[in-house]
Design an enzyme around this catalytic site. Structure first.
Site, PDB file in Angstrom:
ATOM      1  N   SER A  43       0.837  -1.213   0.000  1.00 54.20           N
ATOM      2  CA  SER A  43       0.000   0.000   0.000  1.00 54.20           C
ATOM      3  C   SER A  43       0.867   1.256   0.000  1.00 54.20           C
ATOM      4  CB  SER A  43      -0.877   0.025   1.256  1.00 54.20           C
ATOM      5  OG  SER A  43      -1.789  -1.026   1.216  1.00 54.20           O
ATOM      6  N   ARG A  47       1.563   4.306  -3.035  1.00 57.36           N
ATOM      7  CA  ARG A  47       1.345   5.721  -2.704  1.00 57.36           C
ATOM      8  C   ARG A  47       2.618   6.535  -2.877  1.00 57.36           C
ATOM      9  NH1 ARG A  47      -2.367   2.548  -0.316  1.00 57.36           N
ATOM     10  NH2 ARG A  47      -4.348   3.436   0.400  1.00 57.36           N
ATOM     11  N   SER A 187     -13.330   1.450   2.545  1.00 60.65           N
ATOM     12  CA  SER A 187     -12.272   1.160   1.579  1.00 60.65           C
ATOM     13  C   SER A 187     -11.245   2.284   1.544  1.00 60.65           C
ATOM     14  CB  SER A 187     -12.879   0.966   0.184  1.00 60.65           C
ATOM     15  OG  SER A 187     -11.871   1.073  -0.795  1.00 60.65           O
ATOM     16  N   ASP A 340      -7.013  -8.143   4.325  1.00 60.04           N
ATOM     17  CA  ASP A 340      -6.278  -9.046   3.433  1.00 60.04           C
ATOM     18  C   ASP A 340      -5.801 -10.314   4.141  1.00 60.04           C
ATOM     19  OD1 ASP A 340      -6.587  -7.288   1.307  1.00 60.04           O
ATOM     20  OD2 ASP A 340      -4.734  -6.211   1.755  1.00 60.04           O
ATOM     21  N   LYS A 367     -12.523  -9.252  -3.849  1.00 56.42           N
ATOM     22  CA  LYS A 367     -11.063  -9.073  -3.896  1.00 56.42           C
ATOM     23  C   LYS A 367     -10.527  -9.730  -5.174  1.00 56.42           C
ATOM     24  CE  LYS A 367     -10.484  -6.689  -0.174  1.00 56.42           C
ATOM     25  NZ  LYS A 367     -10.071  -5.297  -0.314  1.00 56.42           N
ATOM     26  N   ARG A 371     -12.865 -14.515  -2.072  1.00 58.18           N
ATOM     27  CA  ARG A 371     -11.992 -15.203  -1.107  1.00 58.18           C
ATOM     28  C   ARG A 371     -12.759 -16.081  -0.124  1.00 58.18           C
ATOM     29  NH1 ARG A 371      -7.363 -10.469  -0.423  1.00 58.18           N
ATOM     30  NH2 ARG A 371      -6.194 -11.168  -2.234  1.00 58.18           N
ATOM     31  N   ARG A 414      -2.981 -14.260  -2.512  1.00 57.38           N
ATOM     32  CA  ARG A 414      -3.118 -14.561  -1.077  1.00 57.38           C
ATOM     33  C   ARG A 414      -3.729 -15.949  -0.846  1.00 57.38           C
ATOM     34  NH1 ARG A 414      -1.240  -9.756   0.931  1.00 57.38           N
ATOM     35  NH2 ARG A 414      -2.062  -7.921  -0.091  1.00 57.38           N
TER      36      ARG A 414
HETATM   37  C1  S3P Z   1      -5.586  -1.235   0.086  1.00 53.25           C
HETATM   38  C2  S3P Z   1      -6.838  -1.272   0.618  1.00 53.25           C
HETATM   39  C3  S3P Z   1      -7.621  -2.510   0.788  1.00 53.25           C
HETATM   40  C4  S3P Z   1      -6.747  -3.758   0.676  1.00 53.25           C
HETATM   41  C5  S3P Z   1      -5.793  -3.676  -0.476  1.00 53.25           C
HETATM   42  C6  S3P Z   1      -4.872  -2.483  -0.324  1.00 53.25           C
HETATM   43  C7  S3P Z   1      -4.893   0.061  -0.071  1.00 53.25           C
HETATM   44  O1  S3P Z   1      -8.599  -2.565  -0.244  1.00 53.25           O
HETATM   45  O2  S3P Z   1      -7.561  -4.896   0.555  1.00 53.25           O
HETATM   46  O3  S3P Z   1      -5.010  -4.841  -0.572  1.00 53.25           O
HETATM   47  O4  S3P Z   1      -3.676   0.069  -0.276  1.00 53.25           O
HETATM   48  O5  S3P Z   1      -5.570   1.089   0.035  1.00 53.25           O
HETATM   49  P1  S3P Z   1     -10.028  -1.814  -0.090  1.00 53.25           P
HETATM   50  O6  S3P Z   1      -9.780  -0.368  -0.157  1.00 53.25           O
HETATM   51  O7  S3P Z   1     -10.839  -2.311  -1.246  1.00 53.25           O
HETATM   52  O8  S3P Z   1     -10.565  -2.276   1.234  1.00 53.25           O
END
Ligand code: S3P
Length: 459
Positions: A43, A47, A187, A340, A367, A371, A414
């Site tokens: 993540s 970013r 989210s 996750d 996802k 899952r 995963r």
């Molecule tokens: C993430 C947010 C989550 C997560 C993904 C990474 C992120 O998804 O499941 O692996 O980096 O913002 P959601 O925003 O759909 O919950």
């Protein structure tokens, strides 16, 4: 493996190369032991590249996760005119990103399997006011994008998409409006897309998140000099306010270890007798640590050692030892902080005594695969007592898994790693049909597992 009609040549290439992988299993053997470093957080890596590409000046990033998903984001930022380069290798690698004004890309931006990459980029491109088309692999084409497109449309963006899915075309538009949005789904990807689009809007945008989810975008925007106001609501959520038209200024980012990847290593240590594993430098931001909290409730011998602060995030070395575990009820309120990690938690639950009930899991249906369905099918085939509903999963552990069945991973990294770990303590091997998708998030997975003493068969 089938190559379906209607795929782009890039999608066809992806599918063909993945199709070469055969069945793989990790073999039951010695206890796992050793100290390893977790790969960079996915993540935060996405970013860092996107904000680095938006900022003026050069952003230097160390510890970037060099996995397929993140490399797609790097390519997309280059296609929009940013300079993104890597110097050095291994632990000494430094990624340099510099950008500023984005230009319309000459080709569709292709994100492979990466939901985070595409959703964040949709927001950033909307904020930059350029025209672009977004696409992904077959799995990503099946995932909902309407949750991002709806708020962007409220801001005045014109987006073309069939059925709210990729490919999506964003039309260049200036004069973006600020909005006040309450997130319908907890989210971080949607929240982040709105915040990134808001950078190009006139006035103050306000996002209400009733359920807290990972806050890396907010933390990193601040590090890039953007001012945000965070106001708690009365029910455990919060409002995030951001003034538009703010400039980002380059800064240096050191990416911490990924708690979602470390989860597989810790889980392996918990279920293999006499194991003792330490994963160094892991992000333990409370909005990402729900899995570890749950393991402690299950009786796991797991500890956060050497806790420290780096770049505004909390890190720790996570030490996990083989443990006698018991089932627990995992409350829906914890789902966002471990979204996750449910597949690997379900595996751990199969090695615990009694029932582990996981609730509030509706997001797991959308996802990289469904899952809930994949975990239930894989566990049931390997001898677990498992049940599910639309938004819950329940695993009743007793004597671990009998194993012996091949698991269909549905191209989900995963699911693949979870069932490889499951086979480390099962009576008979647990095979997975394809390990190639592991490269999307954790390319060093097999190397690290071998360093800890595992043998891999069929890779
Ligand atoms: C993430 C947010 C989550 C997560 C993904 C990474 C992120 O998804 O499941 O692996 O980096 O913002 P959601 O925003 O759909 O919950």
């Amino acid at each position: 493996m089938q190559v379906a009609a209607g795929m782009t040549s890039q999608q066809t290439k992806d599918v063909r190369s993945r199709g070469q992988a055969g069945a793989v299993s990790m073999v039951k053997g010695n206890p796992l032991s050793g100290v390893v470093r977790a790969p960079g957080d996915k993540s935060i890596s996405h970013r860092a590249l996107i904000l680095g590409a938006l900022a003026s000046g050069e952003t230097q990033i160390t510890g970037l996760l060099e996995a397929d998903d993140v490399l797609r984001t790097a390519s997309a930022t280059r296609a929009i005119g940013a300079t993104v380069e890597k110097d050095g290798t291994g632990e000494h690698a430094v990624w340099r990103a510099s950008g500023g004004d984005w230009l319309p890309p000459s080709r569709p931006l292709y994100f492979g399997n990466s939901g985070t990459g595409v959703r964040l980029a949709l927001g950033a491109v909307a904020g930059a006011g350029i025209h672009a088309t977004f696409d992904g692999d077959v799995s990503l084409r099946g995932r909902p994008m309407g949750r991002v497109l709806e708020p962007l449309r409220m801001m005045g963006i014109e987006a073309t998409a069939q059925d709210g899915r990729l490919p999506v075309e964003l039309h260049a538009g200036h004069g973006l409006k600020s909005v006040s949005v309450k997130l319908a789904t907890p989210s971080a990807q949607v929240k982040s897309a709105i915040l990134l689009a808001a950078l190009g809007a006139e006035g103050k945008t306000r996002v209400h998140e009733p359920v807290l989810c990972r806050d890396h975008t907010e933390r990193m925007l601040s590090a890039f000099g953007v001012s945000l106001t965070i106001i708690p609501d009365d029910c455990g959520g919060r409002f995030i306010e951001i003034e538009g038209r703010q400039k980002l200024h380059a800064c240096n980012i050191s990416v911490p270890g990924d708690p979602s990847s470390a989860a597989f290593l810790a889980a392996a240590a918990l279920i293999v007798p006499h194991s003792d594993v330490t994963v160094k430098g892991v992000l333990v931001n409370p909005l990402r640590a729900g899995f570890y909290e749950t393991l402690k409730e299950m009786g796991a011998d797991i500890s956060f050692e050497n806790e420290r602060e780096a770049n505004g995030e909390r890190l720790a070395d996570i030490r996990a030892k083989h443990s006698v575990l018991h089932g627990v009820e995992v409350p829906p309120a914890r789902a966002a902080s471990m979204i996750d990690e449910y597949p690997i938690l379900a595996i751990v639950a199969a090695y615990a005594q009694g029932e582990t009930m996981m609730k509030g899991l509706e997001e797991l249906r959308v996802k990289e695969s469904d899952r809930i369905a994949c975990v239930e099918a894989g566990l049931a085939a390997n001898g677990a007592d498992v049940r599910s509903g639309p938004d819950w999963l329940c695993v009743k552990g007793s004597n671990g898994l009998s194993g012996g069945a091949r698991v269909k991973t549905s191209h989900d990294h995963r699911i693949a790693m979870s069932f490889l770990v499951a086979g480390l303590s099962s009576e008979n091997p647990v095979e997975i049909d394809d390990a190639s998708m592991i490269a999307t998030s954790f390319p060093e997975f097999f190397d690290l597992m071998r360093q800890l003493g595992c043998s891999v068969s069929g890779e």
